[in-house]
Design an enzyme around this catalytic site. Structure first.
Site, PDB file in Angstrom:
ATOM      1  N   ASP A   1      13.321   2.130   4.906  1.00  0.00           N
ATOM      2  CA  ASP A   1      12.924   1.304   4.044  1.00  0.00           C
ATOM      3  C   ASP A   1      13.098   1.566   2.319  1.00  0.00           C
ATOM      4  O   ASP A   1      12.204   2.269   2.163  1.00  0.00           O
ATOM      5  CB  ASP A   1      12.001   0.446   4.382  1.00  0.00           C
ATOM      6  CG  ASP A   1      12.038  -0.934   3.710  1.00  0.00           C
ATOM      7  OD1 ASP A   1      12.860  -1.760   3.599  1.00  0.00           O
ATOM      8  OD2 ASP A   1      10.752  -1.064   3.036  1.00  0.00           O
TER       9      ASP A   1
ATOM     10  N   HIS B   1      13.693  -7.599   7.015  1.00  0.00           N
ATOM     11  CA  HIS B   1      13.560  -8.765   5.777  1.00  0.00           C
ATOM     12  C   HIS B   1      14.934  -9.449   5.696  1.00  0.00           C
ATOM     13  O   HIS B   1      15.672  -9.373   4.564  1.00  0.00           O
ATOM     14  CB  HIS B   1      13.144  -8.170   4.486  1.00  0.00           C
ATOM     15  CG  HIS B   1      13.625  -6.682   3.825  1.00  0.00           C
ATOM     16  ND1 HIS B   1      14.935  -6.181   4.037  1.00  0.00           N
ATOM     17  CD2 HIS B   1      12.866  -5.501   3.520  1.00  0.00           C
ATOM     18  CE1 HIS B   1      14.998  -5.275   3.869  1.00  0.00           C
ATOM     19  NE2 HIS B   1      13.761  -4.623   3.523  1.00  0.00           N
TER      20      HIS B   1
ATOM     21  N   ASP C   1       6.736  -7.493   3.872  1.00  0.00           N
ATOM     22  CA  ASP C   1       7.151  -6.340   2.896  1.00  0.00           C
ATOM     23  C   ASP C   1       6.105  -6.338   1.714  1.00  0.00           C
ATOM     24  O   ASP C   1       6.790  -6.428   0.523  1.00  0.00           O
ATOM     25  CB  ASP C   1       8.528  -6.853   2.465  1.00  0.00           C
ATOM     26  CG  ASP C   1       9.197  -5.837   2.045  1.00  0.00           C
ATOM     27  OD1 ASP C   1       8.837  -4.650   1.623  1.00  0.00           O
ATOM     28  OD2 ASP C   1      10.319  -6.189   1.261  1.00  0.00           O
TER      29      ASP C   1
ATOM     30  N   HIS D   1      16.870  -1.099   6.551  1.00  0.00           N
ATOM     31  CA  HIS D   1      16.932  -2.071   5.361  1.00  0.00           C
ATOM     32  C   HIS D   1      18.322  -2.168   5.083  1.00  0.00           C
ATOM     33  O   HIS D   1      19.125  -1.320   4.739  1.00  0.00           O
ATOM     34  CB  HIS D   1      16.196  -1.367   4.070  1.00  0.00           C
ATOM     35  CG  HIS D   1      16.602  -1.679   2.893  1.00  0.00           C
ATOM     36  ND1 HIS D   1      15.470  -2.259   2.088  1.00  0.00           N
ATOM     37  CD2 HIS D   1      17.543  -1.876   2.250  1.00  0.00           C
ATOM     38  CE1 HIS D   1      16.016  -2.633   0.910  1.00  0.00           C
ATOM     39  NE2 HIS D   1      17.240  -2.494   0.930  1.00  0.00           N
TER      40      HIS D   1
HETATM   41  O1  DOR Z   1      11.470  -5.158  -2.584  1.00  0.00           O
HETATM   42  C1  DOR Z   1      11.128  -4.143  -2.188  1.00  0.00           C
HETATM   43  N1  DOR Z   1      10.136  -3.254  -2.570  1.00  0.00           N
HETATM   44  N2  DOR Z   1      12.331  -3.845  -1.187  1.00  0.00           N
HETATM   45  C2  DOR Z   1      12.059  -2.705  -0.560  1.00  0.00           C
HETATM   46  O2  DOR Z   1      13.011  -2.666   0.438  1.00  0.00           O
HETATM   47  C3  DOR Z   1      11.075  -1.518  -0.904  1.00  0.00           C
HETATM   48  C4  DOR Z   1       9.951  -2.173  -1.589  1.00  0.00           C
HETATM   49  C5  DOR Z   1       8.913  -1.221  -2.300  1.00  0.00           C
HETATM   50  O3  DOR Z   1       8.880  -0.215  -1.903  1.00  0.00           O
HETATM   51  O4  DOR Z   1       8.521  -1.415  -3.319  1.00  0.00           O
HETATM   52 ZN    ZN Z   2      13.411  -2.931   2.393  1.00  0.00          ZN
END
Ligand code: DOR
Ligand code: ZN
Length: 441
Positions: free
Chosen positions: A149, A229, A302, A176
């Site tokens: 992810d 997500h 998330d 992801h």
């Molecule tokens: O918005 C996000 N933030 N999407 C992701 O897939 C990773 C995450 C992060 O680690 O900050």
């Molecule tokens: Zn993600």
């Protein structure tokens, strides 16, 4: 200590008393008495099994200025969670037994929620070579969920091998879904608003192309795929199709994708930058309906804390991600209960029972503080069951103040929003981690 909870409405239904002793629900019924137990008057409160988050970013090891296992655990307990699954995009990446065991241990030391580490699919999340999935599965952390992810496992051969590999221990690959060539330089959802603002677009097809491919791979390998997500209407259709085929496909939606749209980008406030991006009102509607009809199995936060210097800057430079743990339940109440799409039993299903099942955290045994696999989550509120539960005040309304959140970071997109419903108390194995809306450590 034992607790006698009086007159809680179980899953929003009948009022009952519950006696919590030695980590277990030892009595349930009306007008229970106990001379020794601490009494909690819960008339008007709703009891749900403790919430379970399949998608939490803690920033330890590596970015303890943004979040630690301890601060993230506090945020989780306040949000009604008793178990969270920690994504592996830390520094170092959680791609070995050593790192996942470190995260497990930090979670145990804090002791507010069970912290189940997720392992990386590929070494360093670089998408080149499979990490040692079996070693992480056999480690003390007993990893069952694997994810890169933050990045997509874009190589179809690697994705196929990962799906084949995790079958051996009933694991699941959490993808992801983002075709990287289609999102180079992308800043927000591709559509009318991105054209108006002149920001490079992240098209829906970048997500949907990977989901279509991976649903087919899940069918081909007869293995378990979990889609992280989900953010577009097209993705919901593809997952519906994969489920109709009888393949082992599950999916999550985040609270922010159930409420906010790409119109927020007009503010140019990078607090609204997230990956996958906020989409259109039509996508929001399809996600709500998909969650209501079971196409999307669960809500996952998330929760992605970012330090001020990484977030409070120009949109293009800002990291994607939003805080989620302390506001998730309220957003679900606003978008799903207040709209009539779900009742409280439906919320319990999607925020506790099903995520615990997907993550393998729903075993009947109750893990002692000393270790053993994390278990006892997402189970019925019934006699003899582990006392993991949360009490919610459905009538409360509260205003989100970033500075008052337990997270070490401040990047909530809901600053100043007035939201419905508040967690009043959370119990982990019969111990109160939150009482009167305040964390107990
Ligand atoms: O918005 C996000 N933030 N999407 C992701 O897939 C990773 C995450 C992060 O680690 O900050
Ligand atoms: Zn993600």
């Amino acid at each position: 200590m034992s607790w006698l909870i009086k007159n809680a409405s179980i899953l929003g239904g009948e009022q009952q008393d519950m006696l919590l002793r030695d980590g277990v629900i030892t009595e349930m019924g009306k007008d229970l008495q106990d001379g020794e137990a601490e009494i909690l008057e819960a008339a008007g409160l709703i009891a749900l099994p403790g919430l379970v988050d399949l998608h939490t970013h803690l920033r330890e090891p590596g970015r303890e200025d943004a979040e630690t296992v301890r601060s993230g655990s506090r945020a989780a307990a306040l949000g009604g969670y008793t178990a969270i699954c920690a994504m592996p995009n830390t520094n170092p990446i959680a791609d070995t037994a050593g790192v996942v065991e470190q995260v497990l241990r930090l979670g145990q030391e804090t002791g507010l929620v069970d912290v189940q580490p997720i392992g990386a699919v590929t070494i360093g999340q670089r998408g080149e070579h499979l990490a040692e999935l079996g070693t992480m599965a056999d480690s003390a952390a007993q990893v069952r969920i694997f994810s890169d992810d933050g990045h997509c496992v874009a190589d179809p051969v690697l994705m196929r091998r990962a799906l084949e590999y995790v079958r051996a221990f009933d694991g699941v690959v959490a993808q992801h879904a983002e075709e990287p060539r289609l999102t180079e330089g992308a800043q927000m959802n591709e559509g009318e608003v991105s054209s108006q603002l002149g920001l490079a677009g992240w098209p829906a097809v970048a997500e949907e192309a990977i989901i279509a491919r991976d649903v087919l791979l899940a069918g081909h390998t007869q293995s378990r795929l979990h889609v992280c997500h989900v953010s577009t209407a097209g993705s919901v259709e593809l997952i519906r199709w994969g489920k109709q085929k009888g393949w082992q496909v599950t999916a999550e939606v985040c609270p922010h994708h159930l409420l906010l749209t790409d119109e927020q980008a007009h503010s140019y406030d990078p607090v609204f930058k997230v990956n996958p991006p906020l989409r259109t009102a039509a996508d929001v509607q399809a996600l709500r309906e998909g969650l209501a009809d079971g196409t999307i199995d669960v809500v996952a936060t998330d929760h992605a804390p970012h330090a001020a210097q990484d977030k409070e800057c120009e949109w293009a430079q800002a990291r994607p991600g939003m805080l989620g743990l302390e506001t998730a339940l309220s957003i679900v109440v606003q978008t799903m209960i207040e709209t009539g799409l779900l009742d409280w039993a439906g919320v319990a299903e999607r925020m506790s029972i099903t995520p615990a099942r997907i993550g393998g955290l729903n075993g009947p045994q109750r893990r002692g503080a000393a270790g053993g696999p994390i278990a006892g989550h997402g189970r019925p509120l019934a006699l003899g069951e582990p006392a993991n539960l949360t009490l919610i005040d459905p009538a409360a309304r509260w205003t989100v103040e970033a500075a008052s959140l337990a997270s070490l970071s401040r990047n909530t997109p809901y600053q100043g929003f007035e939201l419905p419903a508040r967690v009043s108390a959370t119990f982990l194995r019969g111990n109160a981690t939150v009482l009167d809306g305040k964390v107990q450590l």
